[in-house]
Every structure is written in structure tokens, then in C-alpha cells.
Scaffold this active site. Structure first.
Site, short mmCIF file in Angstrom:
data_model
loop_
_atom_site.label_atom_id
_atom_site.label_comp_id
_atom_site.label_asym_id
_atom_site.label_seq_id
_atom_site.Cartn_x
_atom_site.Cartn_y
_atom_site.Cartn_z
N ASP A 1 1.95 -1.10 21.87
CA ASP A 1 2.19 -0.68 23.26
C ASP A 1 1.44 -1.55 24.28
O ASP A 1 1.97 -1.84 25.35
CB ASP A 1 1.80 0.79 23.41
CG ASP A 1 2.72 1.69 22.61
OD1 ASP A 1 3.92 1.73 22.90
OD2 ASP A 1 2.25 2.34 21.66
N HIS B 1 8.21 4.87 22.12
CA HIS B 1 7.13 5.62 22.76
C HIS B 1 7.25 5.35 24.27
O HIS B 1 7.65 4.26 24.67
CB HIS B 1 5.77 5.17 22.22
CG HIS B 1 4.59 5.83 22.87
ND1 HIS B 1 4.55 7.18 23.16
CD2 HIS B 1 3.40 5.33 23.28
CE1 HIS B 1 3.39 7.46 23.72
NE2 HIS B 1 2.68 6.36 23.82
N SER C 1 -9.77 32.44 0.47
CA SER C 1 -10.37 33.75 0.14
C SER C 1 -10.36 34.65 1.38
O SER C 1 -10.25 34.17 2.51
CB SER C 1 -11.81 33.56 -0.33
OG SER C 1 -12.62 33.16 0.77
P1 NAD Z 1 2.61 -2.12 14.52
O1 NAD Z 1 1.28 -2.53 15.01
O2 NAD Z 1 2.73 -1.51 13.15
O3 NAD Z 1 3.58 -3.38 14.52
C1 NAD Z 1 3.71 -4.24 15.60
C2 NAD Z 1 4.58 -5.42 15.25
O4 NAD Z 1 4.68 -6.25 16.41
C3 NAD Z 1 4.03 -6.31 14.13
O5 NAD Z 1 5.10 -6.81 13.36
C4 NAD Z 1 3.41 -7.46 14.91
O6 NAD Z 1 3.36 -8.67 14.16
C5 NAD Z 1 4.40 -7.57 16.02
N1 NAD Z 1 3.94 -8.31 17.18
C6 NAD Z 1 2.70 -8.37 17.74
N2 NAD Z 1 2.73 -9.16 18.82
C7 NAD Z 1 4.00 -9.58 18.96
C8 NAD Z 1 4.68 -10.41 19.88
N3 NAD Z 1 4.01 -10.97 20.89
N4 NAD Z 1 6.00 -10.62 19.70
C9 NAD Z 1 6.69 -10.08 18.67
N5 NAD Z 1 6.09 -9.28 17.77
C10 NAD Z 1 4.78 -9.04 17.92
O7 NAD Z 1 3.23 -1.16 15.62
P2 NAD Z 1 3.99 0.26 15.41
O8 NAD Z 1 3.00 1.29 14.98
O9 NAD Z 1 5.22 0.04 14.61
O10 NAD Z 1 4.34 0.63 16.93
C11 NAD Z 1 5.49 0.11 17.57
C12 NAD Z 1 5.97 1.13 18.57
O11 NAD Z 1 6.36 2.31 17.89
C13 NAD Z 1 4.92 1.55 19.60
O12 NAD Z 1 5.57 1.75 20.83
C14 NAD Z 1 4.42 2.87 19.04
O13 NAD Z 1 3.90 3.73 20.04
C15 NAD Z 1 5.71 3.42 18.47
N6 NAD Z 1 5.56 4.45 17.45
C16 NAD Z 1 4.73 4.27 16.40
C17 NAD Z 1 4.65 5.23 15.40
C18 NAD Z 1 3.76 5.05 14.19
O14 NAD Z 1 3.56 6.03 13.47
N7 NAD Z 1 3.25 3.88 13.89
C19 NAD Z 1 5.41 6.43 15.50
C20 NAD Z 1 6.28 6.58 16.57
C21 NAD Z 1 6.34 5.57 17.54
#
Ligand code: NAD
Ligand code: MG
Length: 329
Positions: free
Chosen positions: A82, A107, A251
Site C-alpha cells: 500500500d 484494499h 473448564s
Molecule cells: P506483498 O508485500 O505480499 O506483495 C507485494 C508485491 O509487489 C511483491 O511481488 C513485490 O515484489 C511487488 N512490488 C514491490 N514494489 C513493486 C513495484 N514498484 N512494482 C511492481 N511490483 C512491486 O503484498 P500483499 O500483502 O499481497 O498486498 C497487496 C495488496 O493486497 C495491498 O493493497 C494489501 O492491503 C491487499 N491485501 C492484502 C491481504 C493479505 O492478507 N496479504 C489481504 C487483503 C488485501
């Protein structure tokens, strides 16, 4: 509350369209692979040097630079962390937005707090699984899905909702059930939940209980087992059967103590603190704090991370967990 299932969503809405998944982490890999296996054209956006490129390529996906993926796509799902999203959006995505393109998030933070302000002729949707990406992927492969949220921020095409539902179907979410919310509700409840209960409340409750016992002269190992280790047992019971299911399994002494003494611990002071947290989320105070903290390279964030590493409960915990052969490293 209205729930949407497979029968309410039509994958054909995404036929002939290309979905770009920007980022290939927890959510990114699950969305990309599930959509692709649902028969949808997917490209993954990752810039040169990103270590996740190999993973996505090895999985048989088409991997492009962020801007090339955005340029090719009809639907752009932004799944980078984010805090990084506004920069990636400005640099790699905004230049390629054209009328008719759909921008998607998992998100609501950046849209709700105006860190990303898309042009008015772009649909803006949210499809947010209520679980980590690895569960989203595993459930899909098992023929099931993870309950998810959809929300519509902008809808100039008039088709934003059917697109969001089709996307949700493509990742398997409509197999479990999809709830419609708003960017505001998702963002504010998510921040509140993680601060007051999930990540902030529980950890401080654990630390306060541990410290109370240790300061009273009990062995820290005993305090660790009682106040941290056994949390999992209780949370698993709550997860499966709600609060009543948990109380049924413990319990009578634990049930009485919990029901009657719990409200003594979580009294008005805590409830007022929760209201203050919620207020700061609603009026943008927390968002401003977090955005500025990131701009300043995280001095407070880093200090709190260090203080936690140095905390006694973490040192004791590392020793005790090394005795638990079933915990993987
Ligand atoms: P993450 O940290 O697991 O993955 C992020 C990805 O982005 C990685 O592949 C990273 O290499 C890549 N990245 C980083 N900088 C980059 C750039 N400049 N250009 C392209 N790729 C880049 O993140 P996540 O947890 O999957 O979160 C992603 C979104 O999903 C967020 O908005 C988060 O709020 C949302 N979300 C996450 C979850 C969760 O449980 N993890 C649940 C619901 C929603
Ligand atoms: Mg959450």
C-alpha cells in the site's frame, strides 16, 4: 446484507479483456494464477530486477514491466504494498489510463485517503479477499474460495459492479460468498480491526499479562506459556465455534473467570481508547501520521520494531519455541 455467489457473476464479462496484476506477492500470485486458470487473459507487471519475476515466469505467466502491463490491460489490479502504490500509480499506470479502463484494488487506503485520485472516466473497483493470498490460492485449487468484499468508487461505465463480480468469480470468491461494501467502510474497519484488536490489542494484552506475572516474581517461562502460547488454543476454538464454542470447551472455572473478569480488564478506559482510535481513523489523523512516517523513512516504525525485538517476551519466546519441534523455522 446482500451476498453474491457464482450464479450472480458472469465470467464472460471479462472475455476478450486483459487483466494486469501489478505485483506478485501474497495477493498478486493468487489473483494472477486463479484468474488465469479461470480462462482469463492475465499479464503480471513487475519491473526489471524484481525477484518475483522468476516465480511468475516459472508459473507460466506472462511478465511485463509495470508500464507495459498497464498499457496492455483493460483491468489493472494494483497489488504492490500500500505504501508504494501511489508512486507506482503516478509513474507506471496513470500515463496509460484511457477511458474504459478499470482500476482495481484489494484494499481501500489510497483511494479513500486521496493518495491516488484516478481520472473521472475510469471505473474504480475493489475486490478484497478476507484472507491471505496463500489461502486464496489453496482454496481455489481445492474447488472452493475465500469470502471477499467488493466495492465501487467510480462507475462511469455503469458496469463496474458486474466487472467486480466477474473478477471475484475468477479468483474463486463467489464460490464462498461476496459482500458489497464501500471504500470508506472497508478502509476504516480494516484499520480499526488491526489496531484495536488483531495486531495491536491482542499483542498488548499478551504483553501486559506476561509483564504482570513476571513483575510479580513468577518464572517468565510460565508467564509465556499462560499468556502467549495458549492464545492459539483459545483463538482456534473461537474461530471454529465463536465465543460460545470456546467457552463450551474450557473448564467451568475458566468460563466463569473469563465471562466475569474479562470486562474488568477491558473496561471503560480501553473502550474509550478504542473510540479515540476509530475517531483518528475517521478524521484522517492516522492516515496522515502513517503517510508522513513513510515519507520520513520510518523513524518511529523502526524504533518500535527494535524495541519489540529487545523485549523480554521475545527473548524467552525464542528459547521456548526452539523446544517445540513441530514449529517450522
Ligand atoms: P506483498 O508485500 O505480499 O506483495 C507485494 C508485491 O509487489 C511483491 O511481488 C513485490 O515484489 C511487488 N512490488 C514491490 N514494489 C513493486 C513495484 N514498484 N512494482 C511492481 N511490483 C512491486 O503484498 P500483499 O500483502 O499481497 O498486498 C497487496 C495488496 O493486497 C495491498 O493493497 C494489501 O492491503 C491487499 N491485501 C492484502 C491481504 C493479505 O492478507 N496479504 C489481504 C487483503 C488485501
Ligand atoms: Mg484486514
Amino acid at each position: 446484507m446482500k451476498l453474491y455467489y457464482d450464479k450472480d457473476a458472469d465470467l464472460d464479462v471479462l472475455k476478450g479483456k486483459t487483466v494486469a496484476i501489478i505485483g506478485y506477492g501474497s495477493q498478486g500470485h493468487a489473483h494472477a494464477l486463479n484468474l488465469s486458470e479461470s480462462g482469463i487473459d492475465v499479464v503480471v507487471g513487475l519491473n526489471a530486477g524484481n525477484p518475483d519475476r522468476q516465480k511468475a515466469e516459472a508459473a507460466g505467466l506472462t511478465v511485463l514491466m509495470n508500464d507495459a502491463a498497464a498499457k496492455k490491460a483493460d483491468i489493472i489490479m494494483i497489488l504492490v504494498p500500500d505504501q508504494i502504490q501511489p508512486v507506482v500509480y503516478e509513474k507506471d499506470i496513470l500515463p496509460h489510463l484511457r477511458a474504459g479502463v478499470v482500476l482495481a484494488f484489494a484494499h481501500g487506503f489510497n483511494i479513500h485517503y486521496n493518495q491516488i485520485v484516478p481520472p473521472a472516466d475510469i471505473d474504480v473497483i475493489m475486490v478484497a479477499p478476507k484472507g491471505p493470498g496463500h489461502l486464496v490460492r489453496r482454496q481455489y485449487q481445492a474447488g472452493s474460495g475465500v469470502p471477499s468484499l467488493i466495492a465501487i468508487h467510480q462507475n462511469p461505465s455503469g458496469r463496474a459492479k458486474e466487472i467486480a463480480l466477474a473478477y471475484a468469480k475468477g479468483i474463486g470468491a463467489t464460490r464462498a460468498g461476496v459482500i458489497e461494501t464501500t471504500y470508506r467502510e472497508e478502509t476504516e474497519t480494516d484499520l480499526f480491526g488491526e489496531q484495536a484488536v488483531l495486531c495491536g490489542g491482542i499483542t498488548e494484552l499478551i504483553r501486559a499479562g506476561f509483564n504482570t506475572l513476571v513483575e510479580a516474581g513468577y518464572q517468565p517461562e510460565m508467564a509465556y506459556f499462560e499468556c502467549l502460547h495458549e492464545v492459539k488454543l483459545i483463538v482456534d476454538l473461537i474461530y471454529e465455534g465463536g465465543l460460545g464454542g470456546m467457552y463450551y470447551s474450557v473448564s467451568d472455572t475458566a468460563e466463569y473467570g473469563g465471562l466475569v473478569k474479562g470486562p474488568v480488564v477491558i473496561g471503560d478506559e480501553v473502550k474509550n481508547a478504542m473510540k479515540k482510535l476509530l475517531h483518528d481513523i475517521q478524521n484522517g489523523t492516522f492516515a496522515t501520521e502513517w503517510i508522513l512516517e513513510n515519507r520520513a523513512n520510518g523513524p518511529t516504525f523502526n524504533a518500535y520494531r527494535r524495541l519489540l525485538r529487545e523485549d523480554k517476551i521475545e527473548k524467552i519466546g525464542a528459547e521456548l519455541r526452539s523446544m517445540m519441534s513441530w514449529l517450522k523455522k
